[in-house]
Motif scaffolding. Sequence first.
Motif, mmCIF file in Angstrom:
data_model
loop_
_atom_site.group_PDB
_atom_site.id
_atom_site.type_symbol
_atom_site.label_atom_id
_atom_site.label_comp_id
_atom_site.label_asym_id
_atom_site.label_seq_id
_atom_site.Cartn_x
_atom_site.Cartn_y
_atom_site.Cartn_z
ATOM 1 N N GLU A 11 8.390 14.997 -49.827
ATOM 2 C CA GLU A 11 7.225 14.249 -50.298
ATOM 3 C C GLU A 11 6.002 15.154 -50.358
ATOM 4 O O GLU A 11 5.246 15.126 -51.323
ATOM 5 C CB GLU A 11 6.958 13.065 -49.372
ATOM 6 N N ALA A 12 5.828 15.980 -49.324
ATOM 7 C CA ALA A 12 4.693 16.903 -49.288
ATOM 8 C C ALA A 12 4.771 17.916 -50.421
ATOM 9 O O ALA A 12 3.753 18.238 -51.056
ATOM 10 C CB ALA A 12 4.645 17.624 -47.941
ATOM 11 N N SER A 13 5.968 18.429 -50.694
ATOM 12 C CA SER A 13 6.119 19.401 -51.779
ATOM 13 C C SER A 13 5.790 18.771 -53.122
ATOM 14 O O SER A 13 5.216 19.422 -54.004
ATOM 15 C CB SER A 13 7.547 19.967 -51.798
ATOM 16 N N HIS A 14 6.113 17.508 -53.298
ATOM 17 C CA HIS A 14 5.773 16.805 -54.536
ATOM 18 C C HIS A 14 4.261 16.629 -54.667
ATOM 19 O O HIS A 14 3.694 16.793 -55.753
ATOM 20 C CB HIS A 14 6.459 15.434 -54.569
ATOM 21 N N GLN A 15 3.602 16.294 -53.570
ATOM 22 C CA GLN A 15 2.142 16.144 -53.594
ATOM 23 C C GLN A 15 1.461 17.467 -53.916
ATOM 24 O O GLN A 15 0.501 17.521 -54.688
ATOM 25 C CB GLN A 15 1.665 15.600 -52.249
ATOM 26 N N VAL A 16 1.958 18.547 -53.310
ATOM 27 C CA VAL A 16 1.391 19.874 -53.547
ATOM 28 C C VAL A 16 1.605 20.294 -55.004
ATOM 29 O O VAL A 16 0.689 20.780 -55.667
ATOM 30 C CB VAL A 16 2.013 20.905 -52.587
ATOM 31 N N ALA A 17 2.817 20.094 -55.519
ATOM 32 C CA ALA A 17 3.119 20.478 -56.898
ATOM 33 C C ALA A 17 2.298 19.661 -57.895
ATOM 34 O O ALA A 17 1.758 20.198 -58.875
ATOM 35 C CB ALA A 17 4.616 20.302 -57.176
ATOM 36 N N ALA A 18 2.182 18.363 -57.656
ATOM 37 C CA ALA A 18 1.416 17.501 -58.553
ATOM 38 C C ALA A 18 -0.070 17.843 -58.500
ATOM 39 O O ALA A 18 -0.752 17.899 -59.530
ATOM 40 C CB ALA A 18 1.634 16.033 -58.181
ATOM 41 N N GLY A 19 -0.600 18.108 -57.298
ATOM 42 C CA GLY A 19 -2.002 18.476 -57.164
ATOM 43 C C GLY A 19 -2.307 19.808 -57.819
ATOM 44 O O GLY A 19 -3.341 19.974 -58.483
ATOM 45 N N GLY A 20 -1.405 20.787 -57.653
ATOM 46 C CA GLY A 20 -1.595 22.074 -58.303
ATOM 47 C C GLY A 20 -1.567 21.966 -59.813
ATOM 48 O O GLY A 20 -2.362 22.600 -60.515
#
Length: 301
Positions: A11-20
Amino acid sequence: MARKPGGFLQEASHQVAAGGSAGLVEICLMHPLDVVKTRFQIQRGKTDPTGYKSLGDCFRTIFQREGLLGFYKGILPPILAETPKRAVKFFTFEQYKKLLGYASLPPGLAFAIAGLGSGLTEAVVVNPFEVVKVTLQANRNAFTEQPSSFVQARQIIKTDGLGFQGLNKGLTATLGRHGVFNMVYFGFYFNVKNILPINKDPNLEFLRKFGIGLVSGTIASIINIPFDVAKSRIQGPQPVPGEIKYRTCFKTMATVYKEEGFLALYKGLIPKIMRLGPGGAVMLLVYEYVYAWLQDTVGHK
């Protein structure tokens, strides 16, 4: 959104990728307006011999003297910064929001406080990049004649070091700028989005979210711009070479107000709104759609 299989790390990796992704798209679209905003903010009143007469004059002068690439001065630091910056922004917002869920706060207040926390965290990450970016944007030489981002960064470190007079100068103003902006930006967007009914038509739903994001970015820009002006003055060229006139956030605001009047604290507001109104909407939409796509595709693998 409900958590998909894979736990916290996925979930965190998805948030980071989407935010980037949100940050990269926004900076590529809106950077020219950031250059114009910075040029207005570093002007020192009507007597400044290098000042611009109007927004149109600024665009015209930059294009005539510095070429089309003049609008993209200092873009490498934001590109290098925006991906981790926005990744930090959205990831920490989600985490602060989750933590505040245990405090039994009203949802509206929780969104605002989570936004404040994400903004303060984001500011610490991005401030060195902002120092380099503002220095490059203030340079009025042709694009091909100015130093590269890396050369400029090395020069700042060599001359002034890594501290609050060097690569981290203006940190307090940056904390104020990002903290206030994100508090209003996230607080307004998620509260209003939860109030206005969802539209079943995908196109109208897109417009609903874009409109709320546009208003969120606009209001946040109006409220936080005095911090932005102070940051640009502190990080930009000083009026007299070798002398530091603009040193601390609130003292800089007081000096600008005393010498140039109240409206000087709102210099660059129009290009800022032109950038962060639609830019704010773009970031939120890219984040939400990329995050949802990652959750629906990668999350099911």
